[in-house]
Design an enzyme around this catalytic site. Structure first.
Site, short mmCIF file in Angstrom:
data_model
loop_
_atom_site.label_atom_id
_atom_site.label_comp_id
_atom_site.label_asym_id
_atom_site.label_seq_id
_atom_site.Cartn_x
_atom_site.Cartn_y
_atom_site.Cartn_z
N ASP A 8 -14.28 11.15 -12.78
CA ASP A 8 -14.08 11.30 -14.22
C ASP A 8 -12.59 11.12 -14.49
OD1 ASP A 8 -14.49 12.21 -16.95
OD2 ASP A 8 -13.53 14.05 -16.29
N ASP A 10 -10.55 12.02 -17.81
CA ASP A 10 -9.83 13.06 -18.55
C ASP A 10 -10.17 14.45 -18.03
OD1 ASP A 10 -8.85 10.95 -20.09
OD2 ASP A 10 -10.46 11.12 -21.55
N GLN A 52 -15.73 7.52 -23.38
CA GLN A 52 -14.63 7.34 -24.35
C GLN A 52 -15.22 7.24 -25.76
OE1 GLN A 52 -11.30 7.54 -23.80
NE2 GLN A 52 -11.84 8.21 -21.74
N CYS A 106 -25.10 4.56 -20.90
CA CYS A 106 -23.87 4.67 -20.10
C CYS A 106 -23.05 5.92 -20.41
CB CYS A 106 -23.02 3.40 -20.23
SG CYS A 106 -22.64 2.84 -21.88
MG LIG Z 1 -13.49 15.11 -18.14
ZN LIG Z 2 -22.43 4.06 -23.65
#
Ligand SMILES: [Mg+2]
Ligand SMILES: [Zn+2]
Length: 184
Positions: A8, A10, A52, A106
């Site tokens: 991952d 962030d 995101q 996703c």
């Molecule tokens: Mg994270």
């Molecule tokens: Zn997606």
């Protein structure tokens, strides 16, 4: 087929910035370069998989995500570390940008990013790992037979308080890497 460690972004690879939208807020943890280089040297593919939703929400543009990843690459390269590939989900079901308003496959905890990476890089998912600060990261890995590690950085302590049986939890990415490297 190669084993992978999916990271991952962030709160795990870099500090949580609550929708990172400026390069000046992009901060690697002090151990990030060492952690990634250890995985490189151990033969793992190192793949970033990141939700995101800021793209769907109109907070960041895809070009900024690409710029941020180039900055991460440059900082890692100084220490001889390398990300093999980046994947991100730009979607959100409630996004304000129509093109990205979608109930997609996703967005973690769904495993679409991991499946795409496996197809692109010929990865052995059942022998791979995922590291993240949310259970949705761990769940995305477990959905494809990979093993998950929750880290206590980013949102990790909050995640940990929502207790789950039989989960591996470590303080941070370098400890997660140390744990992964000890697994048979
Ligand atoms: Mg994270
Ligand atoms: Zn997606």
């Amino acid at each position: 087929m190669r084993r992978a460690v999916f990271l991952d972004r962030d709160g795990t690879l870099i500090e949580e910035a609550n929708y990172l939208s400026e390069i000046r807020s992009l901060t690697l943890f002090p151990y990030t370069v060492d952690a990634v280089r250890l995985l490189n040297q151990s033969g793992f593919a190192v793949v970033v998989v990141t939700n995101q939703a800021g793209i769907a929400r109109g907070i960041v543009k895809e070009a900024f995500v690409a710029e941020a990843h180039a900055v991460i690459d440059a900082r890692l390269a100084v220490g001889g570390a390398r990300i093999d590939a980046y994947y991100y989900c730009p979607h959100h079901p409630d996004g304000s940008i129509a093109a990205f308003r979608k109930d997609c496959d996703c967005r973690k905890p769904r495993p679409g990013q991991l499946r795409q990476a496996a197809a692109d890089l010929n990865l052995d998912l059942a022998r791979s790992f995922v590291v993240g600060d949310r259970w949705s990261d761990v769940d995305a890995g477990e959905a494809v037979g990979a093993r998950g590690v929750l880290v206590r950085t980013g949102h990790g302590r909050q995640s940990e308080s929502k207790n789950r049986a039989s989960a591996t939890v470590t303080d941070n990415l370098i400890q997660a890497v140390a744990w992964i490297l000890r697994q048979p």
